[in-house]
Scaffold this active site. Structure first.
Site, short mmCIF file in Angstrom:
data_model
loop_
_atom_site.label_atom_id
_atom_site.label_comp_id
_atom_site.label_asym_id
_atom_site.label_seq_id
_atom_site.Cartn_x
_atom_site.Cartn_y
_atom_site.Cartn_z
N LYS A 209 103.18 3.33 -46.35
CA LYS A 209 101.78 3.55 -46.71
C LYS A 209 100.88 2.54 -46.00
CE LYS A 209 98.84 3.17 -50.80
NZ LYS A 209 98.82 3.03 -52.26
N GLU A 215 110.08 -4.93 -43.06
CA GLU A 215 111.39 -4.27 -42.96
C GLU A 215 111.28 -2.95 -42.20
OE1 GLU A 215 110.06 -5.54 -45.68
OE2 GLU A 215 111.55 -6.60 -46.88
N GLY A 266 102.89 3.29 -54.23
CA GLY A 266 104.19 3.51 -53.59
C GLY A 266 105.24 4.06 -54.53
N ARG A 267 105.41 3.43 -55.69
CA ARG A 267 106.49 3.85 -56.60
C ARG A 267 106.18 5.16 -57.31
NH1 ARG A 267 103.93 -0.64 -57.83
NH2 ARG A 267 102.82 -0.94 -59.79
N GLU A 353 108.34 -2.67 -61.75
CA GLU A 353 107.22 -3.09 -60.91
C GLU A 353 105.89 -2.72 -61.58
OE1 GLU A 353 107.34 -3.63 -56.24
OE2 GLU A 353 106.72 -1.60 -56.70
N HIS A 384 133.78 3.48 -67.96
CA HIS A 384 134.96 2.71 -67.57
C HIS A 384 134.55 1.36 -67.01
CE1 HIS A 384 137.74 6.12 -68.13
NE2 HIS A 384 136.62 6.80 -67.93
N LYS A 499 107.06 -12.81 -50.10
CA LYS A 499 106.78 -12.31 -48.74
C LYS A 499 106.05 -13.36 -47.93
CE LYS A 499 105.81 -7.44 -49.76
NZ LYS A 499 104.76 -6.45 -49.70
C1 G6Q Z 1 105.51 0.30 -54.77
C2 G6Q Z 1 105.29 -0.89 -54.00
C3 G6Q Z 1 106.29 -1.16 -52.91
C4 G6Q Z 1 106.02 -0.40 -51.61
C5 G6Q Z 1 106.89 -1.00 -50.51
C6 G6Q Z 1 106.71 -0.28 -49.19
O1 G6Q Z 1 104.75 0.70 -55.60
O2 G6Q Z 1 103.99 -0.89 -53.54
O3 G6Q Z 1 107.62 -0.92 -53.31
O4 G6Q Z 1 106.27 0.96 -51.78
O5 G6Q Z 1 106.60 -2.35 -50.37
O6 G6Q Z 1 105.37 -0.33 -48.82
P1 G6Q Z 1 104.85 0.54 -47.63
O7 G6Q Z 1 104.97 1.97 -47.98
O8 G6Q Z 1 103.43 0.11 -47.43
O9 G6Q Z 1 105.71 0.20 -46.44
#
Ligand code: G6Q
Length: 539
Positions: A209, A215, A266-267, A353, A384, A499
């Site tokens: 996003k 990463e 994001g989540r 989160e 188990h 970060k």
């Molecule tokens: C979720 C967070 C987080 C995010 C990641 C990836 O709600 O905001 O998990 O989705 O850090 O972010 P980008 O989509 O910006 O790479």
């Protein structure tokens, strides 16, 4: 909108009083047929069986009063319409709308937020067109061959939900289609995924996003390098899903580009293009619509005021009952479905989160417990492994079972009179009862105390529609809890500090590499830690 502190609500006082003597599930005769019939709710293809929670009508009335006083449904409706829910009053914060429900508000003529629903429809139309071109053979590789694999590169919200959905629905994959995921910056993640692939028949979907995530950008470069090494032009293979105006918003660099918008966290983004592109590649376009239809049905069901008829709200409130009033600090999510293997991991992020916060929406420290620790694994494997603690440990872990009457593939065998699916469901029901009822025994080692609260979610089959409903059910449960605790469930400041420090440590590593010199006299904590790491590496 009026957000009150949880501890100031009159309903909380009342619930605290009745929590002193919660319903005893081990009492002979309590778990009667009547109780099972009474504490059951059906919605969007799911039955919620909650007779094995430590509650009765008095508790449910108290929880209804809590929902009403905290105006939970009213806040949910305002969120769907586009209120700025992602904010902390009086302090700098994200100040955003929260409109993941708009991604699936595409079926009726009167969406809650018409502008966001229009954007969702536009993106879906682009996706439909792209998937059609793949089907028809208009989008093919340099040899004119079709693409068989899509690798999604993304992390956190841009990985967990989409991965959980693809695994959940892989049984319905189109012939000759597969998907893989790369998330970790650990180079071994990408290496292991790429090693088994025919890159010439592979598309890579880079999802971020922000378009700035370390990463993901690193893994994109790794993948591009792998294509170049194989003598292939990455431009013919790599797609992007990103926010409008992000550094990745550069259609020239990609075979195709899709957008997600800043009003989708994001989540909560699994039903946006973040999840839909890879899922659409795997299943085709119509199953994506079915998933959205299931989620939309649950979005509508969550607007019901009566907690006994609103599944996400009821689950939110029974969670609050267990956590805030009965004092249980964790929650186990236990799907009796191998396909849901990564769903607990997705919910872990979505819940922890969102609701792992110690600050109210007004920027004051909370005086009550907020989100629990969420964890889980599919049954029966978990039986188990860690169920010993669930039954006889000193920590009481409320459990949510998720199961299906029928398997996805329908490929089953009767062994000793029952099918595997029957064995699976029987085990789930047995665990629910065993946790609630316990067992008395003269041998203390064989004694089960019982009274371990749990509920069961049961549907006919895990399909795109039921998966959509299940996903939305949990999203709303989390959001209702956040409203009730008066916290902002939509930002994630808590992930920033690490970060920032990692970036500083990387700068120092680069400096040392370049200068090949001894560490400077600088005495910052991160440099001291780096020195220690370097020294231990030399030993
Ligand atoms: C979720 C967070 C987080 C995010 C990641 C990836 O709600 O905001 O998990 O989705 O850090 O972010 P980008 O989509 O910006 O790479």
């Amino acid at each position: 909108m009026d957000f009150k502190d949880f501890s100031d609500l009159a309903a909380v006082d009342h619930l605290q009083q009745i929590a002193a003597a919660p319903c005893d599930l081990t009492r002979p005769g309590l778990l009667s047929a009547d109780r099972f019939a009474r504490y059951r709710l059906s919605s969007c293809g799911f039955d919620l069986l909650y007779a094995t929670q430590r509650l009765d009508d008095t508790v449910l009335d108290g929880l209804q009063a809590l929902a009403d006083e905290a105006e939970l449904v009213e806040k949910f409706r305002a969120m769907k319409k586009g209120a700025i829910m992602n904010r902390i009053e009086g302090y700098e914060s994200e100040e955003r709308q929260v409109l993941h429900t708009a991604c699936r508000d595409i079926f009726g003529s009167r969406p809650d937020n018409p502008a966001a629903a229009d954007q969702a429809k536009q993106q879906l139309a682009l996706l439909q067109d792209f998937l059609r071109k793949l089907e028809e053979g208009t989008v093919v590789n340099h040899q004119g061959k079709s693409f068989t694999t899509m690798v999604q590169v993304g992390i956190g919200g841009s990985d967990l939900g989409p991965r959980a959905l693809c695994l959940a629905l892989a049984a319905y994959a189109l012939p000759n289609r597969a998907v893989r995921f790369i998330a970790n910056v650990d180079p071994d993640d990408a290496a292991a995924v790429l090693a088994g692939l025919d890159l010439s028949r592979t598309l890579v979907n880079v999802v971020s996003k922000s378009g700035t995530t370390l990463e993901t950008l690193t893994n994109e470069q790794l993948v591009r390098a792998a294509y170049e090494k194989a003598g292939l032009d990455p431009a013919g293979h790599i797609l992007a899903v990103t926010g409008q105006g992000s550094p990745m918003d550069d259609p020239e660099r990609y075979l195709a580009s899709f957008y997600m918008y800043d009003y989708i966290g994001g989540r909560y983004s699994a039903t946006s293009m973040v999840g839909a592109v890879t899922l659409g590649f795997l299943l085709g376009y119509d199953p994506v619509l079915e998933l959205l239809a299931g989620a939309h049905a649950m979005d509508q069901a969550a607007e019901e005021e009566d907690i006994r008829n609103n599944m996400p709200l009821l689950m939110a409130l029974t969670g609050i009952w267990n956590h805030n009033f009965l004092g249980q600090p964790t929650l186990a999510i236990l799907p009796y479905s191998q396909a849901l293997i990564r769903f607990p991991a997705h919910l872990q992020q979505c819940d922890m989160e969102s609701n792992g916060k110690f600050m109210t929406r007004q920027g004051n420290p909370v005086r009550w417990q907020t989100g629990p620790v969420v964890w889980g694994e599919p049954g029966t494997n978990g039986q188990h492994a860690f169920y010993q603690l669930l039954h006889q440990g000193t920590e009481i872990v409320p459990a949510e079972f998720i199961g299906f009457r029928h398997s996805q593939y329908g490929c089953d065998l009767e062994v000793e009179g029952t099918t595997s699916q029957q064995k699976l469901v029987a085990n789930m029901l047995a665990q629910s009862l065993a946790l609630a009822l316990g067992r008395s025994h003269e041998n203390p080692n064989r004694y089960f105390p019982g009274n371990r609260p749990n509920s069961i979610l049961l549907a006919d089959r895990l399909t795109p529609y039921s998966m959509g409903a299940l996903l939305a059910l949990y999203e709303h449960r989390i959001v209702f809890q956040g409203f009730c605790w008066n916290i902002n469930s939509f930002d994630q400041e808590g992930v920033q500090l690490g970060k920032v420090l990692a970036t500083r440590i990387l700068v120092e590593i680069q400096r040392q590499d370049k200068e090949e010199a001894e560490p400077s006299a600088d005495d910052s904590p991160e440099k001291n830690l780096l020195r220690q790491a370097a020294v231990s590496g030399r030993q």
